[in-house]
Scaffold this motif. Structure first.
Motif, PDB file in Angstrom:
ATOM      1  N   LEU A  71     -13.467  -1.645  -3.771  1.00 23.51           N
ATOM      2  CA  LEU A  71     -14.234  -2.064  -2.597  1.00 23.51           C
ATOM      3  C   LEU A  71     -13.369  -2.108  -1.350  1.00 23.51           C
ATOM      4  CD1 LEU A  71     -16.475  -4.939  -4.033  1.00 23.51           C
ATOM      5  CD2 LEU A  71     -17.123  -2.583  -3.504  1.00 23.51           C
ATOM      6  N   THR A  72     -12.090  -2.423  -1.528  1.00 17.96           N
ATOM      7  CA  THR A  72     -11.186  -2.542  -0.390  1.00 17.96           C
ATOM      8  C   THR A  72      -9.927  -1.718  -0.634  1.00 17.96           C
ATOM      9  OG1 THR A  72     -10.144  -4.520  -1.327  1.00 17.96           O
ATOM     10  CG2 THR A  72     -12.009  -4.873   0.173  1.00 17.96           C
ATOM     11  N   THR A  73      -9.122  -1.600   0.389  1.00 19.75           N
ATOM     12  CA  THR A  73      -7.810  -0.969   0.288  1.00 19.75           C
ATOM     13  C   THR A  73      -6.817  -1.839   1.033  1.00 19.75           C
ATOM     14  OG1 THR A  73      -6.609   1.112   0.563  1.00 19.75           O
ATOM     15  CG2 THR A  73      -8.076   0.455   2.359  1.00 19.75           C
ATOM     16  N   LEU A  74      -5.552  -1.532   0.955  1.00 20.57           N
ATOM     17  CA  LEU A  74      -4.516  -2.343   1.593  1.00 20.57           C
ATOM     18  C   LEU A  74      -3.772  -1.531   2.635  1.00 20.57           C
ATOM     19  CD1 LEU A  74      -2.968  -4.126  -1.525  1.00 20.57           C
ATOM     20  CD2 LEU A  74      -4.670  -5.056   0.053  1.00 20.57           C
ATOM     21  N   ASP A  75      -3.439  -2.186   3.750  1.00 21.76           N
ATOM     22  CA  ASP A  75      -2.601  -1.516   4.731  1.00 21.76           C
ATOM     23  C   ASP A  75      -1.130  -1.781   4.407  1.00 21.76           C
ATOM     24  OD1 ASP A  75      -1.919  -4.062   5.687  1.00 21.76           O
ATOM     25  OD2 ASP A  75      -3.172  -3.912   7.475  1.00 21.76           O
ATOM     26  N   ARG A  76      -0.248  -1.309   5.263  1.00 23.84           N
ATOM     27  CA  ARG A  76       1.184  -1.431   5.005  1.00 23.84           C
ATOM     28  C   ARG A  76       1.656  -2.876   4.934  1.00 23.84           C
ATOM     29  NH1 ARG A  76       4.140   2.836   2.999  1.00 23.84           N
ATOM     30  NH2 ARG A  76       3.320   4.778   3.850  1.00 23.84           N
ATOM     31  N   VAL A 483       6.189  20.446   1.944  1.00 21.99           N
ATOM     32  CA  VAL A 483       5.111  19.537   1.541  1.00 21.99           C
ATOM     33  C   VAL A 483       4.922  18.468   2.597  1.00 21.99           C
ATOM     34  CG1 VAL A 483       4.299  17.973  -0.263  1.00 21.99           C
ATOM     35  CG2 VAL A 483       5.681  19.968  -0.871  1.00 21.99           C
ATOM     36  N   GLU A 484       3.670  18.214   2.948  1.00 23.54           N
ATOM     37  CA  GLU A 484       3.347  17.217   3.953  1.00 23.54           C
ATOM     38  C   GLU A 484       2.400  16.169   3.366  1.00 23.54           C
ATOM     39  OE1 GLU A 484       1.705  19.127   7.383  1.00 23.54           O
ATOM     40  OE2 GLU A 484       3.239  20.690   7.431  1.00 23.54           O
ATOM     41  N   GLY A 485       2.442  14.967   3.948  1.00 20.64           N
ATOM     42  CA  GLY A 485       1.448  13.955   3.633  1.00 20.64           C
ATOM     43  C   GLY A 485       1.667  13.171   2.357  1.00 20.64           C
ATOM     44  N   VAL A 486       2.879  13.186   1.788  1.00 19.36           N
ATOM     45  CA  VAL A 486       3.173  12.358   0.615  1.00 19.36           C
ATOM     46  C   VAL A 486       3.339  10.913   1.085  1.00 19.36           C
ATOM     47  CG1 VAL A 486       4.801  11.910  -1.259  1.00 19.36           C
ATOM     48  CG2 VAL A 486       4.280  14.264  -0.585  1.00 19.36           C
ATOM     49  N   ALA A 487       2.680   9.987   0.420  1.00 19.19           N
ATOM     50  CA  ALA A 487       2.732   8.574   0.819  1.00 19.19           C
ATOM     51  C   ALA A 487       3.956   7.899   0.203  1.00 19.19           C
ATOM     52  CB  ALA A 487       1.461   7.856   0.382  1.00 19.19           C
ATOM     53  N   LEU A 488       4.747   7.245   1.035  1.00 19.72           N
ATOM     54  CA  LEU A 488       5.896   6.457   0.577  1.00 19.72           C
ATOM     55  C   LEU A 488       5.503   4.988   0.667  1.00 19.72           C
ATOM     56  CD1 LEU A 488       8.732   8.470   2.363  1.00 19.72           C
ATOM     57  CD2 LEU A 488       7.800   8.776   0.055  1.00 19.72           C
ATOM     58  N   ASP A 489       4.973   4.487  -0.408  1.00 18.95           N
ATOM     59  CA  ASP A 489       4.288   3.196  -0.440  1.00 18.95           C
ATOM     60  C   ASP A 489       5.122   2.165  -1.195  1.00 18.95           C
ATOM     61  OD1 ASP A 489       2.540   1.080  -0.637  1.00 18.95           O
ATOM     62  OD2 ASP A 489       1.114   2.098  -1.956  1.00 18.95           O
ATOM     63  N   PRO A 490       5.630   1.130  -0.503  1.00 21.35           N
ATOM     64  CA  PRO A 490       6.417   0.101  -1.203  1.00 21.35           C
ATOM     65  C   PRO A 490       5.648  -0.613  -2.304  1.00 21.35           C
ATOM     66  CG  PRO A 490       6.707  -0.068   1.170  1.00 21.35           C
ATOM     67  CD  PRO A 490       5.595   0.908   0.945  1.00 21.35           C
ATOM     68  N   MET A 491       4.301  -0.614  -2.212  1.00 22.71           N
ATOM     69  CA  MET A 491       3.494  -1.285  -3.227  1.00 22.71           C
ATOM     70  C   MET A 491       3.094  -0.352  -4.360  1.00 22.71           C
ATOM     71  SD  MET A 491       1.156  -3.906  -0.983  1.00 22.71           S
ATOM     72  CE  MET A 491       0.873  -2.812   0.400  1.00 22.71           C
ATOM     73  N   GLU A 492       3.459   0.935  -4.253  1.00 25.00           N
ATOM     74  CA  GLU A 492       3.306   1.915  -5.341  1.00 25.00           C
ATOM     75  C   GLU A 492       1.869   2.275  -5.676  1.00 25.00           C
ATOM     76  OE1 GLU A 492       6.385   1.738  -8.616  1.00 25.00           O
ATOM     77  OE2 GLU A 492       6.304  -0.359  -8.025  1.00 25.00           O
ATOM     78  N   ARG A 493       0.943   2.021  -4.795  1.00 28.58           N
ATOM     79  CA  ARG A 493      -0.445   2.336  -5.117  1.00 28.58           C
ATOM     80  C   ARG A 493      -0.842   3.738  -4.678  1.00 28.58           C
ATOM     81  NH1 ARG A 493      -4.138  -3.050  -4.453  1.00 28.58           N
ATOM     82  NH2 ARG A 493      -2.730  -4.497  -5.474  1.00 28.58           N
TER      83      ARG A 493
END
Length: 503
Positions: A71-76, A483-493
């Motif tokens: 239902l929701t997502t998280l920002d940085r 390659v472009e647009g790979v997400a580097l997400d500290p929360m690993e989602r």
């Protein structure tokens, strides 16, 4: 219980084994077709452990591949934002109303209130219960075609963040049958899970009916490889475009254009079995804690690409350092002579994160220097999780994302260290810890909750249920020139997104 360490295949053999499923994926999509060159080839570190069920760690894989949504997502910053719900409001301390967006599932069914109720109810009845629900219970009711009322057992200020957890993904009715949950073709993300070849590979296709911006890549060919050197070598030889979790030892060999290092919320820790065996004695746990040299691990294993352990919460959570308090209630440690009289302990870890077996070897040496007799067990994580949760090891080294469940450490503290916690590898049951975690969970004001969470951290550290080893930095691998647009997400989602593409 196996006692022999499983050594990885030689690099050449492991890489060759990795190339086979990739070649199969390419040929299955019609080699030579105009879209093939734009398909992403991704190698992931963790093979499916629960047949892609959303109620375990496979849910994170599905999230990182942009297959599922909640239902929701998280920002940085860990704040909740719209996903399948466009808005929400808190009606009273335990009741919230969510309004759904106009969207369809990958099988064409409409995303409506009944689908949300079905998915959240199924998650709440799953066994084992998803970690994100270990400290609360949800009751969902349709109040209209596109509105859902969610009632929590107690006041839950973090409900919008909680509903972004991958285990609370929303699936169509077609996903449920015969007591199993199959997300393939029944989710809502920009990529559809079109096929899974056991624990070897998976195929994703662009979801043409996605409610948001359509995926820029026509599809993704995924291979699973627990061997970190094989993942790095596949990237080096251009067999893949993106390699998840590049081993530290391979980072310098790949070079800067391929290596992308960033801070994480992950703490690698030594969980000690507080219920059975040698470490049921708090004096022995204290001795183990005093034996650990975090700086030696950072320098000797991580080549400086990690931070020395300061507590349960590391530099990936910037506010933690300013609120940290000293551990409370610690028992004096046993002497070396007392330690030497104890029976052999079993120290376990897994191969999926290539640094962990090396960490285990160094930790074994440090414990033996203190007088412990240590036997190692090192296997694939999928083969170990059930035994770890059942308390079958004396000590277990794991890498744990402390923000994974709700983007707030209170869920991690509850699931890992309370009496009823669903991921309590240390088997800890301490009323002082439970009270501290309960207090943190009840606070709505962010600053006050953070302060209470650090009080709970002090109680856990005081019990020596977990000895922090290092705070990880993540290293993801891809050629930034291609390659472009790979997400580097500290929360690993997130890793692959709708924006990920061949440039």
């Amino acid at each position: 219980m196996p006692t022999s360490r499983r050594f990885p295949l030689p690099v050449a053999a492991a890489t060759a084994a990795l190339l086979l499923p990739l070649a199969a994926c390419s040929s299955s999509n019609g080699s030579g077709a105009s879209g093939d060159a734009q398909r992403l080839r991704v190698v992931m570190a963790f093979p499916p452990a629960q047949a892609m069920s959303p109620y375990g760690d496979d849910a994170v894989t599905l999230s990182r591949l942009a297959v599922i949504e909640g239902l929701t997502t998280l920002d940085r910053n860990g704040a909740a934002g719209p996903a399948l719900a466009t808005s929400w409001k808190q009606d009273n301390p335990t009741t919230w109303t969510f309004t759904l967006r106009d969207a369809v599932f990958q099988d064409g069914a409409k995303v409506d209130a009944d689908a949300v109720v079905r998915s959240l109810t199924a998650a709440g009845k799953a066994s084992p219960l998803p970690r994100v629900l270990s400290d609360t219970a949800l009751t969902a009711t349709a109040t209209g075609t596109d509105t859902v009322r969610i009632v929590t057992k107690a006041e839950d200020p973090l409900l919008p963040q909680r509903l972004a957890n991958p285990s609370l993904t929303i699936l169509s009715a077609g996903a449920y049958g015969n007591g199993k949950v199959n997300p393939a073709g029944h989710a809502t993300g920009p990529f559809t899970l079109a096929g899974v070849n056991g624990a070897v590979s998976a195929t994703l296709e662009r979801n043409a009916d996605y409610w948001g911006d359509k995926a820029k890549a026509p599809g993704v060919d995924v291979t699973f490889a627990a061997d970190g050197t094989a993942r790095a070598n596949a990237l080096r030889t251009k067999a893949v475009d993106v390699a998840e979790y590049v081993p530290i030892a391979q980072a310098s060999l790949l070079g800067d254009p391929y290596v992308h290092e960033f801070p994480s919320a992950r703490t690698n820790g030594l969980s000690l079995n507080t219920e059975h065996g040698v470490f049921a004695d708090p004096a022995m746990r204290a001795a183990a804690r005093e034996a650990i040299d975090s700086e030696a691990l950072v320098d000797g294993v991580y080549e400086g690409r990690a931070d020395t352990a300061k507590g349960l919460l590391g530099p990936g959570i910037p506010w933690a350092a300013g609120k940290r308090t000293a551990p409370t209630g610690r028992t004096p440690s046993a002497s070396r002579e007392e330690v030497a009289k104890t029976k052999e302990i079993v120290l376990a870890t897994y191969t999926n994160r290539p640094e962990l077996p090396e960490v285990a070897t160094l930790v074994q040496q440090q414990l033996e220097k203190r007088g412990f007799t240590v036997k190692q067990v090192v296997r694939d994580y999928a083969q170990m999780e059930a035994d770890a949760l059942a308390g079958k090891y004396d000590a277990f080294i794991q890498a744990r994302n402390t923000l994974l469940d709700t983007a707030d450490p209170v869920s991690y503290l509850s699931s890992d260290f309370t009496c009823d916690g669903s991921f309590n590898i240390s088997q800890l049951c301490d009323r002082n810890v439970d009270a501290a975690v309960d207090k943190a969970a009840s606070l709505r004001a962010t600053d006050a909750r953070h302060g209470a969470e650090m009080t709970a951290e002090a109680a856990v550290l005081g019990a020596d249920a977990l000895v922090p080893l290092v705070h990880e930095r993540f290293v993801q691998g891809y050629d930034e020139a291609r390659v472009e647009g790979v997400a580097l997400d500290p929360m690993e989602r997130t890793l692959i997104t709708a924006d990920t593409r061949i440039g």
